[in-house]
Design a protein around this motif. Structure first.
Motif, mmCIF file in Angstrom:
data_model
loop_
_atom_site.group_PDB
_atom_site.id
_atom_site.type_symbol
_atom_site.label_atom_id
_atom_site.label_comp_id
_atom_site.label_asym_id
_atom_site.label_seq_id
_atom_site.Cartn_x
_atom_site.Cartn_y
_atom_site.Cartn_z
ATOM 1 N N HIS A 82 84.661 51.376 55.334
ATOM 2 C CA HIS A 82 85.780 50.531 55.758
ATOM 3 C C HIS A 82 87.126 51.069 55.289
ATOM 4 O O HIS A 82 88.137 50.902 55.974
ATOM 5 N N PRO A 130 83.533 55.238 62.248
ATOM 6 C CA PRO A 130 83.439 54.334 61.094
ATOM 7 C C PRO A 130 82.560 54.821 59.959
ATOM 8 O O PRO A 130 82.428 54.127 58.949
ATOM 9 N N LEU A 139 82.115 44.685 61.610
ATOM 10 C CA LEU A 139 83.439 44.614 62.231
ATOM 11 C C LEU A 139 83.851 43.203 62.631
ATOM 12 O O LEU A 139 85.022 42.973 62.946
#
Length: 261
Positions: A119, A115, A169
């Motif tokens: 995003h 990640p 998340l």
């Protein structure tokens, strides 16, 4: 069937496939192929998924990468869900290409992703997983001893960096729910049991892929949505290919996990 639905119908144990050619004789690729197919068939009723570590196949060259594809197909023929452990993460068209290469090529399968590019680097994987019935496991708190170097960095608001990743998340995991659970999962090392439970509170709908069982010193952790993963300890019990030993090891792990079955 969706990946999430498939794995939850099975025992919460994942077979990690990390082949070492030096343990497989003079024709290693052929022996790896036969051994892995035989092992998946023997363990089919005792595991929820097979996790293929792409690095070990890429190290074997084009023939090794082709072998991984053959074994993925073999797993699906055996009705075993597949996790491709590639830890991909990039932006734009590159992320979309990675998503096509694994999630689209293997419908109903899962992929591990990184990640740390933000995003926008996760979105192509999530979109493709939703179309293909697959899932994405995001690296949150990894099993290696050095994970604390960056993942445990303190932030100005008092959280650790891995906690901020998990908190980011949450809303996406809610949007990606398939019934009670989400197709957005998290990688959390079984070597950090306290963090497993802390992160479970932060990500209540996410499946957790728990690597590190066995060789890295992690212990089996019981609980809904916790997919305990053993690679060397299950693929090479006793440090070598051994179908019978793998069966015994799987049964030992399942006896530890029995209350969550």
């Amino acid at each position: 069937m969706e990946f999430v639905e498939e794995v939850l119908q099975r025992p919460p144990l994942v077979l990690g496939v990390d082949p070492r050619p030096g343990l497989h004789g003079p024709e290693p690729l052929e022996h790896i192929r036969r051994y892995t197919l035989g092992l998946m068939e023997a363990l089919a009723g005792k595991i929820c998924a097979v996790k293929f570590q792409t690095a070990f196949f890429e190290a074997l060259g084009p023939a090794g990468f082709g072998l991984m594809h053959e074994l993925v197909v073999g797993a699906r023929v055996l009705s075993l869900p597949v996790i491709v452990d590639a830890k991909r993460g990039d932006i734009g068209s590159t992320a979309e290409a990675y998503a096509r290469a694994y999630l689209e090529a293997y419908p109903g399968s899962a992929l591990t992703v990184n990640p740390y590019l933000g995003h926008d680097a996760l979105e192509p994987f999530l979109r493709t997983a939703a179309r293909s019935g697959g899932a994405v496991f995001v690296l949150v708190k990894t099993s290696n001893p050095g994970s604390s170097l960056f993942q445990d960095l303190p932030l100005a608001d008092g959280r650790r960096l891995y906690q901020a990743v998990a908190d980011h998340l949450v809303q996406e995991a809610e949007r990606q729910r398939v019934g009670a659970w989400s197709r957005l999962g998290a990688v959390v090392g079984a070597t950090y049991p306290a963090q497993v439970w802390e992160l479970r509170e932060r990500l209540p709908w996410s499946l957790f892929l728990l690597p590190g069982l066995g060789a890295q010193g992690g212990q089996a952790i019981r609980g809904p949505g916790l997919l305990n993963t053993a690679s060397r300890a299950l693929y090479y019990p006793g440090g070598r290919p051994d179908l019978e030993g793998a069966l015994h090891q799987a049964e030992a792990y399942l006896s530890e996990l029995a209350p969550s079955l």
